[in-house]
Design an enzyme around this catalytic site. Structure first.
Site, PDB file in Angstrom:
ATOM      1  N   LYS A  10      35.085  34.367  52.400  1.00 26.42           N
ATOM      2  CA  LYS A  10      36.368  33.766  51.950  1.00 26.42           C
ATOM      3  C   LYS A  10      37.542  34.377  52.712  1.00 26.42           C
ATOM      4  CE  LYS A  10      38.087  37.510  49.670  1.00 26.42           C
ATOM      5  NZ  LYS A  10      39.249  38.260  50.086  1.00 26.42           N
ATOM      6  N   PRO A  99      30.786  40.058  59.721  1.00 28.47           N
ATOM      7  CA  PRO A  99      31.181  41.432  60.012  1.00 28.47           C
ATOM      8  C   PRO A  99      31.255  42.234  58.714  1.00 28.47           C
ATOM      9  CG  PRO A  99      33.034  39.907  60.265  1.00 28.47           C
ATOM     10  CD  PRO A  99      31.824  39.077  60.037  1.00 28.47           C
ATOM     11  N   GLY A 103      38.088  42.251  53.495  1.00 29.81           N
ATOM     12  CA  GLY A 103      38.964  41.088  53.507  1.00 29.81           C
ATOM     13  C   GLY A 103      38.239  39.763  53.448  1.00 29.81           C
ATOM     14  N   SER A 108      30.970  40.519  47.875  1.00 27.91           N
ATOM     15  CA  SER A 108      31.104  39.707  46.655  1.00 27.91           C
ATOM     16  C   SER A 108      30.282  38.428  46.775  1.00 27.91           C
ATOM     17  CB  SER A 108      32.574  39.353  46.435  1.00 27.91           C
ATOM     18  OG  SER A 108      33.337  40.536  46.345  1.00 27.91           O
ATOM     19  N   ASP A 166      36.814  39.928  43.192  1.00 30.21           N
ATOM     20  CA  ASP A 166      36.694  38.687  43.971  1.00 30.21           C
ATOM     21  C   ASP A 166      35.252  38.186  44.048  1.00 30.21           C
ATOM     22  OD1 ASP A 166      35.896  40.539  45.776  1.00 30.21           O
ATOM     23  OD2 ASP A 166      37.360  40.060  47.329  1.00 30.21           O
TER      24      ASP A 166
HETATM   25  O1  C5P Z   1      37.534  44.846  41.455  1.00 29.54           O
HETATM   26  P1  C5P Z   1      37.233  45.614  42.699  1.00 29.54           P
HETATM   27  O2  C5P Z   1      36.098  46.583  42.545  1.00 29.54           O
HETATM   28  O3  C5P Z   1      37.091  44.745  43.880  1.00 29.54           O
HETATM   29  O4  C5P Z   1      38.544  46.515  42.987  1.00 29.54           O
HETATM   30  C1  C5P Z   1      38.518  47.630  43.830  1.00 29.54           C
HETATM   31  C2  C5P Z   1      39.759  48.475  43.560  1.00 29.54           C
HETATM   32  O5  C5P Z   1      40.925  47.809  44.034  1.00 29.54           O
HETATM   33  C3  C5P Z   1      40.043  48.761  42.091  1.00 29.54           C
HETATM   34  O6  C5P Z   1      39.376  49.922  41.648  1.00 29.54           O
HETATM   35  C4  C5P Z   1      41.542  48.952  42.070  1.00 29.54           C
HETATM   36  O7  C5P Z   1      41.889  50.253  42.503  1.00 29.54           O
HETATM   37  C5  C5P Z   1      42.014  47.992  43.139  1.00 29.54           C
HETATM   38  N1  C5P Z   1      42.417  46.687  42.583  1.00 29.54           N
HETATM   39  C6  C5P Z   1      43.638  46.586  41.945  1.00 29.54           C
HETATM   40  N2  C5P Z   1      44.017  45.359  41.443  1.00 29.54           N
HETATM   41  C7  C5P Z   1      43.246  44.273  41.593  1.00 29.54           C
HETATM   42  C8  C5P Z   1      41.991  44.358  42.262  1.00 29.54           C
HETATM   43  C9  C5P Z   1      41.608  45.587  42.750  1.00 29.54           C
HETATM   44  O8  C5P Z   1      44.379  47.554  41.806  1.00 29.54           O
HETATM   45  N3  C5P Z   1      43.681  43.107  41.135  1.00 29.54           N
END
Ligand code: C5P
Length: 374
Positions: A10, A99, A103, A108, A166
């Site tokens: 994505k 890759p 991003g 996911s 995500d």
């Molecule tokens: O949900 P995910 O594991 O992808 O998020 C990784 C980190 O990115 C979280 O632990 C948090 O520190 C940060 N994050 C955030 N706000 C979001 C998504 C992620 O602060 N909406």
């Protein structure tokens, strides 16, 4: 026979960050768009008798992919088996083609592909609908039925959200609005497909650090949490209203190869309108990725990569429809109306040593149609 699943990637067509929350996350408003570029996730599963413990094993052709419970695909399968009340022996193989770069949501996507593979292997759809699972291996149709089952669908969204912010978008596919911490997803009418170039600079960006840097920037600029929330709500409404009636139903399908037939001059144009919906809706004029404001000053080469993708200061080059950092990076993307314009962008990146991938945006119908077909 194992089940092979295309695990798509994505981009974020804009990403707007709100204030930090007590749970450590940030409120977001973003538009996700799935791409044809994919890994292959292969799942084999065998039910175990009651009392036996689940056994999961994971392998990959890529040495950087964790082969244990840190892997999102492993977590997803573990949670799904628990939710189903099943024990099984599951083998997951992740063939990395994307890759390994932040991003693009690759990890996911792998999680959702592993779930889809597990459901196909265990013939979950038959149980959910109260009818026996299909005897033949035409799981594609069954999975599509499953996607339409509201109870099952919401349980899948719940476990996807537990695995990562995500992950749920990959249970929708196509053009998806992401709110809350990014896990609250709403299918939007598909934007007609465009050509897409992914640039993969040789630098890493830590997502949690990028969020912290954003908080520090807001504090320096005196942006209060209330003002930040207000801005975010306004942007969420702007996304929703841009799509209201402006996109023709279904969009145009690219298929998993992402290739449309060439026209006479070899420049494969969109067969539909000569103007992208991104321009028609006005979205391309106001979307931005807030992470660029904290990531670019630390990694100036990424800003240069964005300029090369955009092509605006290259005489004779067709500009991108939009060029931007995806998520917190370091992957960037550019969208183009023709294959020729996209190839020219890849050429602009070559001399500076930035690796690029040519693909297409993938609408929802193609996303589900091609996920299990090979
Ligand atoms: O949900 P995910 O594991 O992808 O998020 C990784 C980190 O990115 C979280 O632990 C948090 O520190 C940060 N994050 C955030 N706000 C979001 C998504 C992620 O602060 N909406």
């Amino acid at each position: 026979m194992p089940t092979h699943v295309r695990s798509y990637s994505k981009i974020n067509l804009g990403l707007h960050i709100g204030p930090p929350r007590p749970d450590g996350y940030h409120a977001l408003a973003t538009l996700y768009q799935t791409l044809a570029l994919h890994d292959i996730v292969t799942v084999s599963a065998r039910r175990l008798v009651a009392g036996e413990l689940c056994r999961i094993a994971l392998t990959s052709n890529h040495p950087q992919v964790p082969a244990d419970s840190r892997n999102t695909a492993w977590k997803m399968v573990e949670l799904a088996l628990k939710m189903m009340g099943r024990t099984a022996e599951v083998q997951i193989h992740i063939e990395k083609r994307l890759p390994v770069q932040g991003g693009l949501g690759a990890g996911s996507g792998n999680a959702v592909a592993a779930l889809v593979g597990l459901e196909a292997e265990l013939r979950v759809e038959g149980e959910i609908h109260g009818v026996p699972g299909p005897k033949s291996r035409t799981q594609g149709a069954g999975i599509r039925d499953l996607v339409g089952d509201p109870a099952w669908f919401s349980r899948r969204l719940d476990i996807a959200a537990q695995v990562g912010s995500d992950v749920p978008l990959f249970l929708i596919g196509g053009t998806v609005l992401g709110l809350d911490r990014g896990q609250e997803v709403y299918p939007l009418p598909d934007v007609e497909p465009t050509w897409c170039v992914i640039a993969v600079p040789d630098v890493g960006v830590s997502t949690p650090q990028a969020f912290r840097d954003w908080d520090a920037l807001c504090a320096r600029e005196g942006l209060t949490p209330e003002a930040s929330t207000g801005k975010l709500n306004e942007l969420s409404r702007a996304y929703a209203s841009a799509f209201a009636g402006a996109i023709p139903g279904g969009g145009q399908e690219a298929g998993s190869s992402g290739v449309l037939a060439s026209n006479d001059n070899g420049r494969e144009d969109l067969a539909g309108p000569r103007e992208s919906a991104l321009v028609r809706t006005g979205i391309s004029s106001w979307i931005q990725n807030d992470f660029e404001r904290v990531v670019f000053p630390q990694q100036p080469s990424l800003a240069e990569t964005k300029r090369l993708l955009a092509g605006a200061d290259h005489p004779g080059a067709a500009s991108s429809l939009v060029a931007m950092l995806s998520g917190s990076g370091s992957a960037l993307f550019g969208l183009y109306l023709t294959r020729g314009d996209a190839e020219a962008a890849c050429e602009r990146l070559r001399p500076v040593g930035v690796k690029s991938y040519l693909t297409r945006t993938l609408p929802r119908a193609g996303y589900w149609r091609d996920m299990l077909s090979h």
